[in-house]
Design a protein around this motif. Structure first.
Motif, mmCIF file in Angstrom:
data_model
loop_
_atom_site.group_PDB
_atom_site.id
_atom_site.type_symbol
_atom_site.label_atom_id
_atom_site.label_comp_id
_atom_site.label_asym_id
_atom_site.label_seq_id
_atom_site.Cartn_x
_atom_site.Cartn_y
_atom_site.Cartn_z
ATOM 1 N N THR A 25 -4.853 -13.780 6.997
ATOM 2 C CA THR A 25 -4.407 -14.367 8.263
ATOM 3 C C THR A 25 -3.479 -13.419 9.010
ATOM 4 O OG1 THR A 25 -4.601 -16.592 7.350
ATOM 5 C CG2 THR A 25 -3.196 -16.339 9.286
ATOM 6 N N ASP A 26 -2.604 -12.751 8.277
ATOM 7 C CA ASP A 26 -1.639 -11.831 8.889
ATOM 8 C C ASP A 26 -2.216 -10.436 9.124
ATOM 9 O OD1 ASP A 26 0.151 -13.921 8.746
ATOM 10 O OD2 ASP A 26 1.162 -13.171 6.940
ATOM 11 N N ASP A 27 -3.513 -10.282 8.844
ATOM 12 C CA ASP A 27 -4.212 -9.010 9.072
ATOM 13 C C ASP A 27 -3.543 -7.852 8.333
ATOM 14 O OD1 ASP A 27 -6.377 -7.608 10.111
ATOM 15 O OD2 ASP A 27 -5.269 -6.987 11.897
ATOM 16 N N LYS A 28 -3.226 -8.100 7.054
ATOM 17 C CA LYS A 28 -2.614 -7.063 6.212
ATOM 18 C C LYS A 28 -3.650 -5.996 5.864
ATOM 19 C CE LYS A 28 1.441 -8.964 5.875
ATOM 20 N NZ LYS A 28 2.621 -8.403 6.464
ATOM 21 N N ASP A 29 -3.159 -4.895 5.306
ATOM 22 C CA ASP A 29 -4.012 -3.780 4.946
ATOM 23 C C ASP A 29 -5.076 -4.215 3.938
ATOM 24 O OD1 ASP A 29 -4.555 -0.827 4.934
ATOM 25 O OD2 ASP A 29 -4.040 -1.103 2.806
ATOM 26 N N ILE A 75 -6.702 -2.596 1.623
ATOM 27 C CA ILE A 75 -6.486 -2.149 0.247
ATOM 28 C C ILE A 75 -5.493 -3.065 -0.461
ATOM 29 C CG2 ILE A 75 -5.621 -0.256 -1.199
ATOM 30 C CD1 ILE A 75 -8.394 0.216 0.091
ATOM 31 N N ASP A 76 -4.438 -3.467 0.230
ATOM 32 C CA ASP A 76 -3.464 -4.380 -0.371
ATOM 33 C C ASP A 76 -4.112 -5.718 -0.723
ATOM 34 O OD1 ASP A 76 -1.481 -2.471 -0.122
ATOM 35 O OD2 ASP A 76 -0.761 -3.255 1.800
ATOM 36 N N ILE A 77 -4.986 -6.201 0.150
ATOM 37 C CA ILE A 77 -5.688 -7.468 -0.115
ATOM 38 C C ILE A 77 -6.611 -7.302 -1.317
ATOM 39 C CG2 ILE A 77 -7.328 -9.153 0.797
ATOM 40 C CD1 ILE A 77 -6.170 -8.494 3.612
ATOM 41 N N LEU A 78 -7.341 -6.194 -1.356
ATOM 42 C CA LEU A 78 -8.254 -5.958 -2.480
ATOM 43 C C LEU A 78 -7.510 -5.869 -3.808
ATOM 44 C CD1 LEU A 78 -10.720 -3.428 -0.847
ATOM 45 C CD2 LEU A 78 -11.184 -5.810 -1.492
#
Length: 93
Positions: free
Chosen positions: A31-35, A37-40
């Motif tokens: 939702t916050d459009d984070k990076d 790679i961090d999400i993965l």
């Protein structure tokens, strides 16, 4: 769910609640459009946590199930084959 004496349902629930929190965190990251790679990284950690729960459940089931006499009178080879199929399903998932 019936588990043996190895893992209590309460201990499994604690792990599952933690995993729920991880999934909510991943959702917030998306939702916050984070990076990406961090999400993965978080998805991989959550996947490993779910696999650990699955292994605990399988371990409990096998220990309890294999200790009990087979009420249907099937030969031990059938029970081993059934256990092998359950493990194969877990590995394929």
């Amino acid at each position: 769910m019936t588990t043996g004496t190895r893992s209590s349902p309460a201990a499994l629930q604690v792990r599952l609640h933690r995993i729920e929190g991880q999934v909510r965190g991943i959702n917030a990251m998306v939702t916050d459009d984070k990076d990406c790679i961090d999400i993965l990284i978080q998805v991989a950690a959550t996947t490993r946590a779910l696999q650990a729960v699955a292994l605990l459940l399988l371990d409990d089931h096998l220990h309890q199930w294999l200790r009990q006499p087979d009420p249907t009178g099937r030969p031990p080879e059938d029970r081993v084959e059934q256990a092998a199929r359950a493990i194969a399903r877990l590995v394929r998932s």
